[in-house]
Design a protein around this motif. Structure first.
Motif, PDB file in Angstrom:
ATOM      1  N   GLU A 121       0.026  -1.630  -0.127  1.00  0.00           N
ATOM      2  CA  GLU A 121      -0.082   0.223   0.121  1.00  0.00           C
ATOM      3  C   GLU A 121       1.003   1.226  -0.073  1.00  0.00           C
ATOM      4  O   GLU A 121       0.025   2.289  -0.525  1.00  0.00           O
ATOM      5  N   ILE A 122       2.025   1.201   0.515  1.00  0.00           N
ATOM      6  CA  ILE A 122       2.907   2.616   0.980  1.00  0.00           C
ATOM      7  C   ILE A 122       3.880   2.785  -1.189  1.00  0.00           C
ATOM      8  O   ILE A 122       4.796   1.557  -0.121  1.00  0.00           O
ATOM      9  N   ARG A 123       3.745   3.995  -1.183  1.00  0.00           N
ATOM     10  CA  ARG A 123       5.049   3.686  -2.523  1.00  0.00           C
ATOM     11  C   ARG A 123       5.831   4.785  -1.853  1.00  0.00           C
ATOM     12  O   ARG A 123       7.759   5.340  -2.052  1.00  0.00           O
ATOM     13  N   SER A 124       5.396   6.383  -1.320  1.00  0.00           N
ATOM     14  CA  SER A 124       6.280   7.212  -1.146  1.00  0.00           C
ATOM     15  C   SER A 124       6.315   7.142   0.415  1.00  0.00           C
ATOM     16  O   SER A 124       6.250   6.803   0.953  1.00  0.00           O
ATOM     17  N   SER A 162       5.899  -0.403  13.462  1.00  0.00           N
ATOM     18  CA  SER A 162       6.826   1.481  12.901  1.00  0.00           C
ATOM     19  C   SER A 162       7.423   1.236  11.887  1.00  0.00           C
ATOM     20  O   SER A 162       8.464   0.229  11.446  1.00  0.00           O
ATOM     21  N   PHE A 163       6.417   1.773  10.632  1.00  0.00           N
ATOM     22  CA  PHE A 163       7.352   1.670   9.376  1.00  0.00           C
ATOM     23  C   PHE A 163       8.720   3.221   9.250  1.00  0.00           C
ATOM     24  O   PHE A 163       7.118   4.273   9.188  1.00  0.00           O
ATOM     25  N   ASP A 164       9.278   3.273   8.777  1.00  0.00           N
ATOM     26  CA  ASP A 164      10.321   4.888   9.054  1.00  0.00           C
ATOM     27  C   ASP A 164      10.822   4.398   7.775  1.00  0.00           C
ATOM     28  O   ASP A 164      11.539   3.687   7.523  1.00  0.00           O
ATOM     29  N   ARG A 165      11.235   6.353   6.998  1.00  0.00           N
ATOM     30  CA  ARG A 165      12.469   6.845   6.237  1.00  0.00           C
ATOM     31  C   ARG A 165      13.689   6.278   6.577  1.00  0.00           C
ATOM     32  O   ARG A 165      14.670   6.405   6.167  1.00  0.00           O
ATOM     33  N   ASP A 166      13.692   6.471   8.410  1.00  0.00           N
ATOM     34  CA  ASP A 166      14.723   6.576   8.263  1.00  0.00           C
ATOM     35  C   ASP A 166      15.667   6.511   9.977  1.00  0.00           C
ATOM     36  O   ASP A 166      14.848   6.447  10.615  1.00  0.00           O
ATOM     37  N   THR A 167      16.913   5.432  10.219  1.00  0.00           N
ATOM     38  CA  THR A 167      16.912   5.666  11.432  1.00  0.00           C
ATOM     39  C   THR A 167      16.682   6.095  12.623  1.00  0.00           C
ATOM     40  O   THR A 167      16.406   6.396  13.577  1.00  0.00           O
ATOM     41  N   LYS A 168      16.788   8.030  12.205  1.00  0.00           N
ATOM     42  CA  LYS A 168      16.319   8.571  12.733  1.00  0.00           C
ATOM     43  C   LYS A 168      14.612   8.149  13.848  1.00  0.00           C
ATOM     44  O   LYS A 168      14.319   9.143  14.195  1.00  0.00           O
ATOM     45  N   GLY A 169      14.093   8.381  12.180  1.00  0.00           N
ATOM     46  CA  GLY A 169      12.676   7.964  12.353  1.00  0.00           C
ATOM     47  C   GLY A 169      12.590   7.263  13.746  1.00  0.00           C
ATOM     48  O   GLY A 169      11.586   6.711  14.298  1.00  0.00           O
ATOM     49  N   LEU A 170      13.106   6.451  13.117  1.00  0.00           N
ATOM     50  CA  LEU A 170      12.893   4.550  14.226  1.00  0.00           C
ATOM     51  C   LEU A 170      13.004   5.440  14.995  1.00  0.00           C
ATOM     52  O   LEU A 170      12.128   4.674  16.165  1.00  0.00           O
ATOM     53  N   CYS A 425      10.036  -4.536   0.729  1.00  0.00           N
ATOM     54  CA  CYS A 425       9.092  -3.355   1.205  1.00  0.00           C
ATOM     55  C   CYS A 425       9.839  -2.173   1.127  1.00  0.00           C
ATOM     56  O   CYS A 425      10.200  -2.026   2.500  1.00  0.00           O
ATOM     57  N   VAL A 426       9.685  -1.085   0.216  1.00  0.00           N
ATOM     58  CA  VAL A 426      10.332  -0.583  -0.069  1.00  0.00           C
ATOM     59  C   VAL A 426       9.584   0.755  -0.298  1.00  0.00           C
ATOM     60  O   VAL A 426       8.208   0.654  -0.596  1.00  0.00           O
ATOM     61  N   PHE A 427       9.884   1.797   0.024  1.00  0.00           N
ATOM     62  CA  PHE A 427       9.219   3.552  -0.132  1.00  0.00           C
ATOM     63  C   PHE A 427      10.436   4.038  -1.443  1.00  0.00           C
ATOM     64  O   PHE A 427      11.373   4.412  -1.848  1.00  0.00           O
ATOM     65  N   GLU A 434      15.115   4.602  -4.378  1.00  0.00           N
ATOM     66  CA  GLU A 434      14.015   3.145  -3.446  1.00  0.00           C
ATOM     67  C   GLU A 434      14.735   2.667  -2.718  1.00  0.00           C
ATOM     68  O   GLU A 434      15.868   2.199  -2.869  1.00  0.00           O
ATOM     69  N   ARG A 435      14.124   2.690  -1.288  1.00  0.00           N
ATOM     70  CA  ARG A 435      14.904   2.011   0.010  1.00  0.00           C
ATOM     71  C   ARG A 435      13.767   1.199   0.701  1.00  0.00           C
ATOM     72  O   ARG A 435      12.833   1.689   0.394  1.00  0.00           O
ATOM     73  N   PRO A 436      14.631   0.726   1.676  1.00  0.00           N
ATOM     74  CA  PRO A 436      13.838  -0.478   2.106  1.00  0.00           C
ATOM     75  C   PRO A 436      13.342   0.531   3.359  1.00  0.00           C
ATOM     76  O   PRO A 436      14.188   1.199   3.956  1.00  0.00           O
ATOM     77  N   MET A 437      12.221   0.388   3.922  1.00  0.00           N
ATOM     78  CA  MET A 437      11.550   1.290   4.967  1.00  0.00           C
ATOM     79  C   MET A 437      12.750   0.441   6.429  1.00  0.00           C
ATOM     80  O   MET A 437      13.181  -0.119   6.474  1.00  0.00           O
TER      81      MET A 437
END
Ligand code: ATP
Ligand code: MG
Length: 572
Positions: A121-124, A162-170, A425-427, A434-437
Motif C-alpha cells: 500500500e505504501i510507495r512514497s 513501525s515503518f520509518d524512512r530512516d533510523t532517526k525516524g525509527l 518493503c520499499v519506498f 528506492e529504499r527499504p523501510m
C-alpha cells in the motif's frame, strides 16, 4: 450485577496442576479454565479484567499515534517462506493445510503480514512514518506450556510495527512506544523495569524488555542500584571478575586417571578442587558445524551469546556420536588439547586469565591438569559467552550488580531492515531513490500481564486488584438477605453506585457472610460495603481490600467514599 445470577465458579481447593500463585488464584477465583494444555478460556470475572488491560493498552497505543488494524490469525505459508521464518520457527509454529493442500500457519507473531500490507500500500516517503498495531491471538506450540496463561500456546498479544524512512525516524517511533509501555505498565499497577535485551546476531540495533520482578519469572535480570544499568542475561556483559595472580607458577601438564568423573561435580570430588579450577568444554552444533565452547567450571554458558557470536540460527548440543568422533573419547572427557578432529574453539574471557586448569584429555577416563591457554591450546576466539551471575560486577559502573528473576511482559525491538529487505518493503525517498523501510516491532502479552499483576498483588486470601483492573470496583454485601432493612439499604447503595457509573456487585446470595466475604477477597474486589447488624441504626461498613482498613459510614457517606476512592484510583 447481582451475584445470585453471576457465572462465577469459585473453588476452595487449590488445583493440583497449578504451581504458581497467579495460576492457582486464576483458577480458584473462577477467572479462567483450561481447555487443553496451554489453552485457556476466560470466564466473566476474568474476562472483565482482561478487557480492562486491553482498553488501557488500546488507549495508550492510540495516544502514541499508533493505528489499530486486525490481521487474520490464519496466515499463508508464502510470506513466512519469503522471510525465511517458515523454517526458523520449527516445531513452535502451528501449521495446517487447507482442502487443496495449501499451507498455512496460525500466526506466532505478525511481522510478515504487517510488512506485506505496508509493502502493498505504501510507495512514497510522504506516507511515512506509520505505526500499526493489533490486539490479536497468537499461537505458539511452546515446548513447555506452563504456569497457566503465563506461558500458554494460545495467547493474546498487542503487537505493533513501525515503518520509518530512516533510523532517526525509527528512534522517534521507538521512543514513543517505550513511553507508552511505561504508561501501560504503570496503569496496570506493576512494579517493573525496562532492561536492555539481546537484539540478535543480525537483528536490529536496540531492544528492551519490560520485566516484572518476580521469583517465578523465567528470565534473569542483572541490574545495578548505583548507576541504573539493567539488562537481561542474554545481553548483560560479563566482566572477567577473576584472574589468577600473574605470579602463579605455570606447572607442566599432567595426565590424570579420572574414571567415572564426567561431570564437574564428580571431578571436584575426585581431585579435591574448586569448580573454578576447571575448563568446562562443551561441544555444539551451530547450523550443523561443530564448535567447542569453554567456560570456567563454576560458570554457565549463555547460548544466545554464543549463537550471536557464531551468527547461527540453530545451536544445539552435539550428539554423543559426534562428540566421540571429535574427541576420540567417550562423552565427559572433552577438552581443548589434542582433539582428534579440529573444530573451532571459543573460550570465555575468564579462561584467558586462569592458570593451571583441569580439562578433559580427549581420552576416555583421563583429564589433564595444569592446562593453560596459550601454552597448551590456542582458541580461535576469546569472547564473553557466559551468564552473568551473583558477585559479578556492573559492566557500566564497576560496582557489584544485583541479579533477580523477571517475568517478561513486553518487548520493544528496533528491527531495522530485516523484514523490509526480505519482503521487499520499499519506498521512494525525496530524491526518487528506492529504499527499504526501517522497522520496529513492539509486543505485550495481555494474558501474561494479567498473571504478573496477580503475582505482585495478592495475599493469602486471594487477589488484590488495583482499581484500574478490578472486574468490579465494589461489592455491596447484605449480611442477611432475609433482613428487609439490610436488603433495602444494600439495594439503595447498589443503585446509587450504579447510577454514578461505578462497577458494582451486590452479593444477594442466600449464603453465610463468611462465604460471601471469602469469595469477595478471593476475586480481589478492591472495596466492600457490608450492610449488617448496624443497618437498623443507618450504619454500614466500608472495607478496603488492600489494607484491610474498615470504616463506618452512613449509606450516603459510603457511596461518597467509594466514588472518591475510585476517582483517585485507590491502589494499595
Ligand atoms: P519468552 O522468552 O517468554 O518466550 P518471547 O521472547 O518469545 O517470550 P515475544 O516474541 O517478544 O516473546 O512476544 C512478546 C510478548 O508476548 C512477551 O513479552 C510476552 O508478554 C508475550 N508472550 C510470548 N510468549 C508467550 C506465551 N507462550 N504465553 C503468554 N504470553 C507470551
Ligand atoms: Mg518465546
Amino acid at each position: 450485577m447481582r451475584l445470585s445470577s453471576m457465572f462465577m465458579p469459585t473453588q476452595r481447593e487449590v488445583p493440583a496442576e497449578a504451581e504458581i500463585v497467579s495460576h492457582k488464584l486464576m483458577l480458584r477465583a473462577g477467572l479462567m479454565r483450561k481447555i487443553a494444555s496451554g489453552v485457556y478460556s476466560y470466564l466473566p470475572m476474568g474476562y472483565r479484567t482482561f478487557r480492562k488491560i486491553e482498553a488501557i493498552i488500546r488507549e495508550e497505543m492510540d495516544r502514541a499515534g499508533a493505528q489499530e488494524i486486525i490481521m487474520p490469525a490464519i496466515l499463508p505459508a508464502e510470506i513466512y517462506k519469503e522471510s525465511g521464518r517458515w523454517d526458523v520457527f520449527g516445531p513452535e509454529m502451528f501449521r495446517l493445510k487447507d482442502r487443496s493442500g495449501r499451507e498455512f500457519c496460525l500466526g506466532p507473531t505478525h511481522e510478515e503480514p504487517f510488512t506485506e500490507t505496508v509493502r502493498n500500500e505504501i510507495r512514497s516517503y510522504r506516507a511515512l512514518p506509520v505505526t500499526l498495531y493489533q490486539i490479536q491471538h497468537k499461537y505458539r506450540d511452546e515446548k513447555r506450556p506452563r504456569f497457566g496463561v503465563m506461558r500458554s500456546r494460545e495467547f493474546v498479544m498487542k503487537d505493533a510495527y513501525s515503518f520509518d524512512r530512516d533510523t532517526k525516524g525509527l528512534d522517534v517511533s521507538y521512543e514513543k512506544m517505550a513511553e507508552a509501555y511505561c504508561a501501560i505498565f504503570d496503569r496496570c499497577g506493576l512494579d517493573y523495569i525496562a532492561v536492555e535485551a539481546d537484539s540478535g546476531a543480525m537483528g536490529g540495533s536496540g531492544s528492551q524488555e519490560y520485566m516484572v520482578k518476580s521469583d517465578v519469572g523465567e528470565a534473569t535480570i542483572a541490574f545495578c542500584d548505583s548507576c541504573g544499568y539493567a539488562a537481561n542475561d542474554e545481553k548483560a556483559e560479563c566482566i572477567p571478575s577473576y584472574k589468577d595472580d600473574p605470579r602463579t607458577v605455570i606447572l607442566p601438564v599432567e595426565k590424570v586417571y579420572t574414571p567415572d568423573s564426567r561431570t564437574i561435580e564428580e571431578l571436584m570430588e575426585n581431585l579435591g578442587l574448586l569448580p573454578e579450577r576447571f575448563a568446562k568444554s562443551l561441544i555444539f552444533s551451530a547450523d550443523g558445524v561443530h564448535v567447542m565452547a569453554i567456560v570456567r567450571g563454576d560458570r554457565e554458558l549463555n547460548e544466545t551469546k554464543l549463537a550471536n557470536l557464531l551468527g547461527c540460527n540453530e545451536l544445539m548440543m552435539a550428539g554423543s556420536a559426534d562428540v566421540e568422533e571429535i574427541t576420540g573419547a567417550a562423552v565427559g572427557f572433552a577438552g581443548p588439547c589434542g582433539l582428534k578432529k579440529k573444530i573451532r574453539i571459543i573460550c570465555d574471557r575468564e579462561i584467558e586469565g586462569a592458570v593451571n586448569l583441569v580439562a578433559g584429555a580427549n581420552e576416555t577416563s583421563y583429564h589433564f591438569v595444569n592446562v593453560n591457554m596459550g601454552r597448551d591450546f590456542k582458541p580461535d576466539t576469546v569472547a564473553d559467552i557466559r551468564n552473568i551471575t551473583k558477585g559479578d560486577i556492573c559492566p557500566s559502573c564497576g560496582r557489584v550488580v544485583s541479579i533477580c528473576k523477571g517475568i517478561e511482559v513486553g518487548h520493544i525491538f528496533k528491527l531495522g531492515t530485516k523484514y523490509s529487505e526480505a519482503l521487499d518493503c520499499v519506498f521512494l525517498d525525496e530524491e526518487g531513490n528506492e529504499r527499504p523501510m526501517i522497522m520496529g516491532c513492539y509486543g505485550i502479552g495481555l494474558n501474561r500481564t494479567m498473571a504478573a499483576v496477580i503475582e505482585q498483588n495478592h495475599d493469602e486470601n486471594g487477589i488484590i486488584w488495583p482499581i484500574a483492573l478490578a472486574p468490579y470496583q465494589v461489592t455491596v454485601v447484605p449480611v442477611m438477605v432475609s433482613d428487609i432493612v439490610q436488603m433495602d439499604i444494600a439495594e439503595y447503595i447498589y443503585n446509587k453506585l450504579k447510577e454514578s457509573g461505578i462497577e458494582v456487585l451486590i452479593d444477594d446470595r442466600d449464603e453465610r457472610p463468611g462465604v460471601k466475604f471469602k469469595d469477595n477477597e478471593l476475586i480481589g474486589i478492591p472495596l466492600r460495603i457490608t450492610v449488617g447488624r448496624k443497618a437498623s441504626e443507618g450504619v454500614v461498613e466500608l472495607k478496603i481490600r488492600s489494607t484491610g482498613q474498615m470504616s463506618e459510614f452512613s449509606a450516603d457517606e459510603a457511596v461518597e467514599a467509594v466514588l472518591e476512592a475510585v476517582k483517585s484510583g485507590l491502589r494499595k
